[in-house]
Enzyme design. Structure first.
Site, short mmCIF file in Angstrom:
data_model
loop_
_atom_site.label_atom_id
_atom_site.label_comp_id
_atom_site.label_asym_id
_atom_site.label_seq_id
_atom_site.Cartn_x
_atom_site.Cartn_y
_atom_site.Cartn_z
N SER A 179 0.82 -1.21 0.00
CA SER A 179 0.00 0.00 0.00
C SER A 179 0.86 1.27 0.00
O SER A 179 2.01 1.25 0.41
CB SER A 179 -0.92 0.02 1.22
N1 SAH Z 1 -0.94 -4.33 3.77
C1 SAH Z 1 -0.21 -4.95 2.69
C2 SAH Z 1 -0.85 -4.70 1.36
C3 SAH Z 1 -1.86 -5.65 1.11
S1 SAH Z 1 -2.57 -5.70 -0.49
C4 SAH Z 1 1.20 -4.48 2.67
O1 SAH Z 1 1.57 -3.65 3.49
O2 SAH Z 1 1.94 -5.01 1.85
C5 SAH Z 1 -4.00 -6.60 -0.01
C6 SAH Z 1 -3.77 -8.04 0.34
O3 SAH Z 1 -5.03 -8.57 0.73
C7 SAH Z 1 -3.28 -8.89 -0.81
O4 SAH Z 1 -2.09 -9.52 -0.46
C8 SAH Z 1 -4.42 -9.91 -1.01
O5 SAH Z 1 -3.97 -11.21 -1.36
C9 SAH Z 1 -5.07 -9.92 0.36
N2 SAH Z 1 -6.46 -10.36 0.39
C10 SAH Z 1 -7.48 -10.09 -0.48
N3 SAH Z 1 -8.62 -10.68 -0.06
C11 SAH Z 1 -8.33 -11.33 1.09
C12 SAH Z 1 -9.08 -12.14 2.00
N4 SAH Z 1 -10.38 -12.42 1.82
N5 SAH Z 1 -8.45 -12.66 3.08
C13 SAH Z 1 -7.13 -12.42 3.29
N6 SAH Z 1 -6.37 -11.67 2.48
C14 SAH Z 1 -6.95 -11.13 1.39
#
Ligand code: SAH
Length: 221
Positions: free
Chosen positions: A65
């Site tokens: 993010s």
């Molecule tokens: N906070 C993270 C960015 C995450 S991007 C960082 O600092 O890098 C969002 C993430 O949410 C992705 O890796 C995606 O695979 C995950 N995601 C999407 N839907 C999800 C779900 N239902 N349960 C768990 N993870 C999920």
């Protein structure tokens, strides 16, 4: 390259300046951003851009993010929890990705439980956090719609992927008076929201437009 840390010091300070300009006020949040080296979380080819205020690819069609959004969501979470000036007990994070947001959250709670649906990213996040010697973040390969464990009530939940609407189930994992911070919407339009659980139900507050990857059901091994 005698001291790789020094190379990133200046871009990090510039990034911090930007976060302050953009309205991040909580110095404990600024402090946490300063303590977590973002370049560790980014593949070598993109590392020179680690301190730009933007999201970057981390593989598997996912992104780390934007630093401003990480700081903003952390600020909303810690400022709106029941114990404002105290360290929180347990935080639940949905969507660990590469673990950057988890590392920031690790400074605000005794324990962070983070769930990620993509198995390879679970491993990547674990490696990154152990490189930084952060041991109070636990990560599970699990669908975030199911939370971590039905029995645990959290002091705050931060969701880093966008569901089409606020998942009521996540609210059931919160203590009364505690916040859920998340993006809500589809691929065309999303809003950052703060949802606080109350005795009777919940209260909702809306913030800026955001652009997150969608929150998808199920896990991918
Ligand atoms: N906070 C993270 C960015 C995450 S991007 C960082 O600092 O890098 C969002 C993430 O949410 C992705 O890796 C995606 O695979 C995950 N995601 C999407 N839907 C999800 C779900 N239902 N349960 C768990 N993870 C999920």
């Amino acid at each position: 390259m005698n001291n790789p840390k020094a190379i990133y010091e200046r871009p990090l300070e510039e990034m911090i300046g930007k976060l302050l300009d953009m309205g991040i006020k909580d110095f404990s949040v600024i402090d946490a951003v300063r303590r977590v080296p973002r370049h560790i979380f980014i593949d070598e080819a993109l590392r020179s851009r680690a301190y730009e205020n933007m999201s970057l690819p981390i593989g598997y069609k996912q992104t780390i993010s934007q630093p401003y959004i990480v700081a903003k969501m952390t600020e909303l979470l810690v400022r709106n929890s029941e114990n404002k000036n105290k360290k929180l007990g347990k935080i639940l994070e949905i969507g660990s990705g590469c673990g950057y947001q988890s590392a920031i959250l690790s400074y605000f709670a005794d324990e962070v439980h983070s769930v990620e649906r993509i198995k390879q990213l679970v491993n990547k996040a674990r490696e990154n956090l152990s490189e930084l010697r952060i041991y109070n973040v636990l990560i599970k390969n699990r669908d975030g719609f199911d939370g971590w464990d039905e029995e645990i009530k959290y002091d705050g939940i931060l969701c880093a992927a966008a569901p089409p609407e606020v998942p009521q189930r996540l609210l059931s994992f919160l203590k009364v008076g505690c916040p859920l911070v998340l993006p809500v919407g589809g691929s065309k339009s999303q809003k950052l929201k703060l949802v606080t659980k109350t005795q009777k139900g919940f209260e909702e507050e809306e913030f800026e437009n955001v652009a997150f990857v969608p929150m998808l059901g199920g896990t991918s091994k």
